[in-house]
Design a protein around this motif. Structure first.
Motif, mmCIF file in Angstrom:
data_model
loop_
_atom_site.group_PDB
_atom_site.id
_atom_site.type_symbol
_atom_site.label_atom_id
_atom_site.label_comp_id
_atom_site.label_asym_id
_atom_site.label_seq_id
_atom_site.Cartn_x
_atom_site.Cartn_y
_atom_site.Cartn_z
ATOM 1 N N CYS A 228 8.299 -0.400 -17.961
ATOM 2 C CA CYS A 228 9.455 -0.889 -17.188
ATOM 3 C C CYS A 228 9.039 -1.860 -16.083
ATOM 4 C CB CYS A 228 10.180 0.286 -16.517
ATOM 5 S SG CYS A 228 11.066 1.324 -17.673
ATOM 6 N N MET A 229 7.742 -1.882 -15.724
ATOM 7 C CA MET A 229 7.314 -2.659 -14.555
ATOM 8 C C MET A 229 7.526 -4.171 -14.721
ATOM 9 S SD MET A 229 6.526 -0.455 -12.304
ATOM 10 C CE MET A 229 7.694 0.673 -12.981
ATOM 11 N N THR A 230 7.196 -4.707 -15.905
ATOM 12 C CA THR A 230 7.361 -6.156 -16.096
ATOM 13 C C THR A 230 8.838 -6.575 -16.021
ATOM 14 O OG1 THR A 230 5.343 -6.217 -17.380
ATOM 15 C CG2 THR A 230 6.786 -8.103 -17.623
ATOM 16 N N TRP B 42 5.958 -4.310 -8.282
ATOM 17 C CA TRP B 42 6.030 -3.594 -9.574
ATOM 18 C C TRP B 42 4.760 -3.805 -10.382
ATOM 19 C CZ3 TRP B 42 9.828 -0.425 -8.991
ATOM 20 C CH2 TRP B 42 11.009 -0.828 -8.346
ATOM 21 N N ILE B 43 4.289 -5.068 -10.383
ATOM 22 C CA ILE B 43 3.094 -5.386 -11.179
ATOM 23 C C ILE B 43 1.855 -4.755 -10.553
ATOM 24 C CG2 ILE B 43 1.644 -7.320 -11.991
ATOM 25 C CD1 ILE B 43 4.339 -6.980 -13.459
ATOM 26 N N ARG B 44 1.873 -4.641 -9.211
ATOM 27 C CA ARG B 44 0.705 -4.061 -8.539
ATOM 28 C C ARG B 44 0.488 -2.586 -8.857
ATOM 29 N NH1 ARG B 44 -0.968 -6.690 -2.954
ATOM 30 N NH2 ARG B 44 -0.469 -8.844 -3.461
ATOM 31 N N VAL B 45 1.538 -1.894 -9.306
ATOM 32 C CA VAL B 45 1.348 -0.476 -9.651
ATOM 33 C C VAL B 45 1.262 -0.257 -11.165
ATOM 34 C CG1 VAL B 45 2.432 0.426 -7.547
ATOM 35 C CG2 VAL B 45 3.844 0.030 -9.566
ATOM 36 N N ARG B 46 1.417 -1.337 -11.933
ATOM 37 C CA ARG B 46 1.501 -1.190 -13.394
ATOM 38 C C ARG B 46 0.228 -0.588 -13.998
ATOM 39 N NH1 ARG B 46 2.589 -6.544 -16.760
ATOM 40 N NH2 ARG B 46 0.540 -6.941 -15.854
ATOM 41 N N LEU C 158 0.839 -1.200 0.000
ATOM 42 C CA LEU C 158 0.000 0.000 0.000
ATOM 43 C C LEU C 158 0.878 1.255 0.000
ATOM 44 C CD1 LEU C 158 -2.865 1.209 0.167
ATOM 45 C CD2 LEU C 158 -2.612 1.200 2.658
ATOM 46 N N ALA C 159 1.911 1.235 0.849
ATOM 47 C CA ALA C 159 2.812 2.395 0.911
ATOM 48 C C ALA C 159 3.491 2.604 -0.450
ATOM 49 C CB ALA C 159 3.846 2.178 2.011
ATOM 50 N N PHE C 160 3.860 1.497 -1.097
ATOM 51 C CA PHE C 160 4.523 1.598 -2.403
ATOM 52 C C PHE C 160 3.568 2.170 -3.454
ATOM 53 C CE2 PHE C 160 5.949 -0.386 -6.463
ATOM 54 C CZ PHE C 160 7.135 0.306 -6.574
ATOM 55 N N ARG C 161 2.308 1.734 -3.390
ATOM 56 C CA ARG C 161 1.299 2.260 -4.333
ATOM 57 C C ARG C 161 1.102 3.755 -4.143
ATOM 58 N NH1 ARG C 161 -2.387 -0.811 -7.186
ATOM 59 N NH2 ARG C 161 -4.021 0.743 -6.984
ATOM 60 N N THR D 9 13.769 -8.576 -10.329
ATOM 61 C CA THR D 9 13.839 -8.542 -8.860
ATOM 62 C C THR D 9 12.993 -9.630 -8.218
ATOM 63 O OG1 THR D 9 11.954 -7.032 -8.698
ATOM 64 C CG2 THR D 9 14.138 -6.014 -8.860
ATOM 65 N N GLY D 10 12.001 -10.140 -8.968
ATOM 66 C CA GLY D 10 11.097 -11.142 -8.417
ATOM 67 C C GLY D 10 10.063 -10.523 -7.484
ATOM 68 N N TRP D 11 10.032 -9.205 -7.344
ATOM 69 C CA TRP D 11 9.117 -8.547 -6.396
ATOM 70 C C TRP D 11 7.800 -8.185 -7.078
ATOM 71 C CZ3 TRP D 11 8.013 -3.033 -5.062
ATOM 72 C CH2 TRP D 11 7.318 -2.949 -3.862
#
Ligand code: HEM
Length: 202
Positions: A60-62, A73-77, A9-12, A68-70
């Motif tokens: 760049c997200m994919t 990135w995809i959650r904010v794409r 959530l913080a990252f979003r 990174t395997g995290w």
């Protein structure tokens, strides 16, 4: 200790804030009346640039997820893609309001090749934005992926729109072009040419 969901959530929120920065900077410049001799042109250009930058960041997200395997990135794409569309809508409205004055629409859109490239990019962005919800993703099934491969073509036409209007210094434009080519080359490497062709399987 922040839990996993709290961290996402913080990252979003951080990503949403960063995506709003171009608009904030523009609002500050408008308030300070520091947009130079042609404010309308400046507003149009900065919104167009923000649309292109967010489109590239979305692409760049994919690769970032792969490297990174995290999953963050995809959650904010999707959100970043919608921000790109949001800036593109504002850019087109600014163009119509400040540069064109809502007149000679057809003549303008057909006469100048760079406007045609911009209009094509915008028209292709519309179905992507409209089908970006989870419901549409489910409803379209496998065709969703094929449709959303349009984003690669949009990156190319938006970049052509950018470089076509170059008057002198093209260094910045070439840099954006190289990033786009790099991102498309990665997709080619991972998924083959089919991965880049809209509506193609694979
Ligand atoms: C109907 C669609 C569009 C129209 C009519 C349009 C029109 C324009 C115009 C008039 C300019 C300024 C040209 C000048 O400096 O004289 C411009 C710049 C630009 N547009 Fe568009 N545009 C459209 C769509 C898009 C889209 C979809 C994107 C990106 C996704 C985009 C990205 C840009 C960029 C990056 C610039 C250059 C900004 C700069 O010089 O810093 N445009 N556009």
């Amino acid at each position: 200790m922040v839990d996993r969901q709290g961290f996402f959530l913080a990252f979003r929120l951080l990503a949403a804030f960063l995506a709003c920065v171009p608009l904030l900077v523009l609002a500050i410049n408008i308030a300070r009346q520091s947009l130079g001799p042609d404010p309308g042109q400046e507003v149009t250009e900065s919104l167009g640039l923000a649309a292109l930058q967010l489109l590239i960041v979305t692409l760049c997200m994919t690769p970032l997820k792969r490297w990174t395997g995290w999953a963050g990135w995809i959650r904010v794409r999707r959100m970043l893609g919608l921000f790109a569309f949001f800036y593109a809508v504002l850019h087109v409205l600014a163009f119509l309001q400040f540069i064109l004055g809502w007149s000679d629409l057809w003549a303008t859109f057909t006469k100048r090749p760079y406007i045609v490239a911009g209009a094509l990019s915008f028209l292709m962005l519309v179905p992507l934005a409209l089908t970006s919800t989870k419901g549409m993703m489910k409803r379209l099934g496998k065709s969703w992926k094929g449709l959303h491969k349009l984003v690669y073509l949009i990156a190319i036409t938006a970049w052509l729109h950018f470089i076509w209007q170059a008057r002198s210094d093209i260094g910045e434009m070439v840099a954006y072009g190289l990033v786009i080519v790099g991102l498309l080359a990665l997709r080619w490497k991972w998924n083959g040419p089919q991965g880049l062709i809209p509506f193609a399987k694979g």
